[in-house]
Scaffold this motif. Structure first.
Motif, mmCIF file in Angstrom:
data_model
loop_
_atom_site.group_PDB
_atom_site.id
_atom_site.type_symbol
_atom_site.label_atom_id
_atom_site.label_comp_id
_atom_site.label_asym_id
_atom_site.label_seq_id
_atom_site.Cartn_x
_atom_site.Cartn_y
_atom_site.Cartn_z
ATOM 1 N N GLY A 1 0.849 -1.180 0.000
ATOM 2 C CA GLY A 1 0.000 0.000 0.000
ATOM 3 C C GLY A 1 0.890 1.236 0.000
ATOM 4 N N LEU A 2 0.363 2.329 -0.510
ATOM 5 C CA LEU A 2 1.154 3.551 -0.650
ATOM 6 C C LEU A 2 0.359 4.751 -0.150
ATOM 7 C CD1 LEU A 2 2.238 2.773 -4.293
ATOM 8 C CD2 LEU A 2 3.746 2.657 -2.306
ATOM 9 N N GLY A 3 1.079 5.723 0.335
ATOM 10 C CA GLY A 3 0.402 6.916 0.817
ATOM 11 C C GLY A 3 1.191 8.173 0.522
ATOM 12 N N TRP A 4 0.475 9.275 0.525
ATOM 13 C CA TRP A 4 1.087 10.599 0.470
ATOM 14 C C TRP A 4 0.729 11.336 1.758
ATOM 15 C CZ3 TRP A 4 4.532 12.381 -3.007
ATOM 16 C CH2 TRP A 4 4.624 11.752 -4.252
ATOM 17 N N PHE A 5 1.723 11.980 2.320
ATOM 18 C CA PHE A 5 1.547 12.793 3.515
ATOM 19 C C PHE A 5 2.167 14.157 3.251
ATOM 20 C CE2 PHE A 5 0.132 9.586 6.577
ATOM 21 C CZ PHE A 5 0.398 8.425 5.864
ATOM 22 N N ARG A 6 1.843 15.117 4.092
ATOM 23 C CA ARG A 6 2.466 16.425 3.951
ATOM 24 C C ARG A 6 2.722 17.029 5.322
ATOM 25 N NH1 ARG A 6 -2.709 19.765 1.347
ATOM 26 N NH2 ARG A 6 -3.972 19.848 3.253
ATOM 27 N N GLN A 7 3.690 17.921 5.344
ATOM 28 C CA GLN A 7 4.033 18.584 6.585
ATOM 29 C C GLN A 7 4.363 20.040 6.306
ATOM 30 O OE1 GLN A 7 7.110 16.636 8.865
ATOM 31 N NE2 GLN A 7 6.442 17.635 10.736
ATOM 32 N N ALA A 8 3.572 20.913 6.906
ATOM 33 C CA ALA A 8 3.803 22.346 6.795
ATOM 34 C C ALA A 8 4.670 22.799 7.965
ATOM 35 C CB ALA A 8 2.470 23.089 6.803
ATOM 36 N N PRO A 9 5.369 23.916 7.828
ATOM 37 C CA PRO A 9 6.221 24.399 8.916
ATOM 38 C C PRO A 9 5.452 24.554 10.216
ATOM 39 C CG PRO A 9 6.638 25.638 6.914
ATOM 40 C CD PRO A 9 5.440 24.782 6.637
ATOM 41 N N GLY A 10 5.999 23.982 11.284
ATOM 42 C CA GLY A 10 5.384 24.108 12.593
ATOM 43 C C GLY A 10 4.193 23.210 12.834
ATOM 44 N N LYS A 11 3.908 22.348 11.865
ATOM 45 C CA LYS A 11 2.757 21.452 12.008
ATOM 46 C C LYS A 11 3.202 19.999 11.940
ATOM 47 C CE LYS A 11 -0.761 24.585 10.183
ATOM 48 N NZ LYS A 11 -1.907 24.722 9.232
ATOM 49 N N GLU A 12 2.336 19.127 12.414
ATOM 50 C CA GLU A 12 2.618 17.708 12.351
ATOM 51 C C GLU A 12 2.378 17.182 10.936
ATOM 52 O OE1 GLU A 12 1.550 16.380 16.944
ATOM 53 O OE2 GLU A 12 0.420 15.571 15.262
ATOM 54 N N ARG A 13 3.015 16.082 10.642
ATOM 55 C CA ARG A 13 2.802 15.425 9.351
ATOM 56 C C ARG A 13 1.364 14.932 9.290
ATOM 57 N NH1 ARG A 13 7.564 11.764 7.043
ATOM 58 N NH2 ARG A 13 8.560 13.713 7.675
ATOM 59 N N GLU A 14 0.696 15.208 8.178
ATOM 60 C CA GLU A 14 -0.698 14.835 8.060
ATOM 61 C C GLU A 14 -0.943 13.993 6.812
ATOM 62 O OE1 GLU A 14 -3.447 18.055 7.584
ATOM 63 O OE2 GLU A 14 -2.472 18.851 5.803
ATOM 64 N N PHE A 15 -1.940 13.152 6.919
ATOM 65 C CA PHE A 15 -2.329 12.274 5.833
ATOM 66 C C PHE A 15 -2.961 13.060 4.696
ATOM 67 C CE2 PHE A 15 -3.976 8.658 3.692
ATOM 68 C CZ PHE A 15 -5.292 8.931 3.347
ATOM 69 N N VAL A 16 -2.624 12.675 3.463
ATOM 70 C CA VAL A 16 -3.227 13.288 2.283
ATOM 71 C C VAL A 16 -4.069 12.264 1.521
ATOM 72 C CG1 VAL A 16 -2.804 14.435 0.076
ATOM 73 C CG2 VAL A 16 -1.370 14.974 2.062
ATOM 74 N N ALA A 17 -3.451 11.164 1.127
ATOM 75 C CA ALA A 17 -4.170 10.155 0.342
ATOM 76 C C ALA A 17 -3.432 8.830 0.425
ATOM 77 C CB ALA A 17 -4.300 10.597 -1.112
#
Length: 120
Positions: free
Chosen positions: A32-48
């Motif tokens: 399985g594969l996923g994309w996550f993102r992390q903005a400055p000062g924020k936790e890594r969050e799930f995208v898809a």
């Protein structure tokens, strides 16, 4: 195992980008594969996320209808098509492999990240 993400860049709001992530060193079609993102000062969050066959996908509410995850098992590549980008989509985007899930702790393998910047 290596995951190499690319395709990030700077775009104006409303624009599009397509991220790619090429994997090596694993039997790609069984992960399985996923994309996550992390903005400055924020936790890594799930995208898809996408299942190993590609038959099931799931996206975060914040990107539903705008982002599409897909995979090409023949090319060991997972994609994230991002349309109608918003400034709040600005983040470093990471691809990950292991499970089909929304929790980053479920993923063992991670790419190096690619920066996406959306200006208003």
């Amino acid at each position: 195992v290596q995951l190499q993400a690319c395709g990030g860049g700077s775009v104006q709001a409303g624009g599009s980008l397509r991220l790619s992530c090429v994997a090596s060193g694993l039997t790609f079609s069984t992960y399985g594969l996923g994309w996550f993102r992390q903005a400055p000062g924020k936790e890594r969050e799930f995208v898809a996320a996408i299942s190993w066959t590609g038959g099931s996908t799931y996206s975060a509410d914040s990107v539903k209808g705008r982002f599409t995850i897909s995979r090409d098992n023949a090319k060991n590549t997972v994609y994230l098509q991002m349309n109608s980008l918003k400034p709040e989509d600005t983040a470093v985007y990471y691809c990950a492999a292991d499970r089909y899930g929304i929790n980053p702790r479920e993923y063992e393998y991670w790419g190096q990240g690619t920066q996406v910047t959306v200006s208003s």
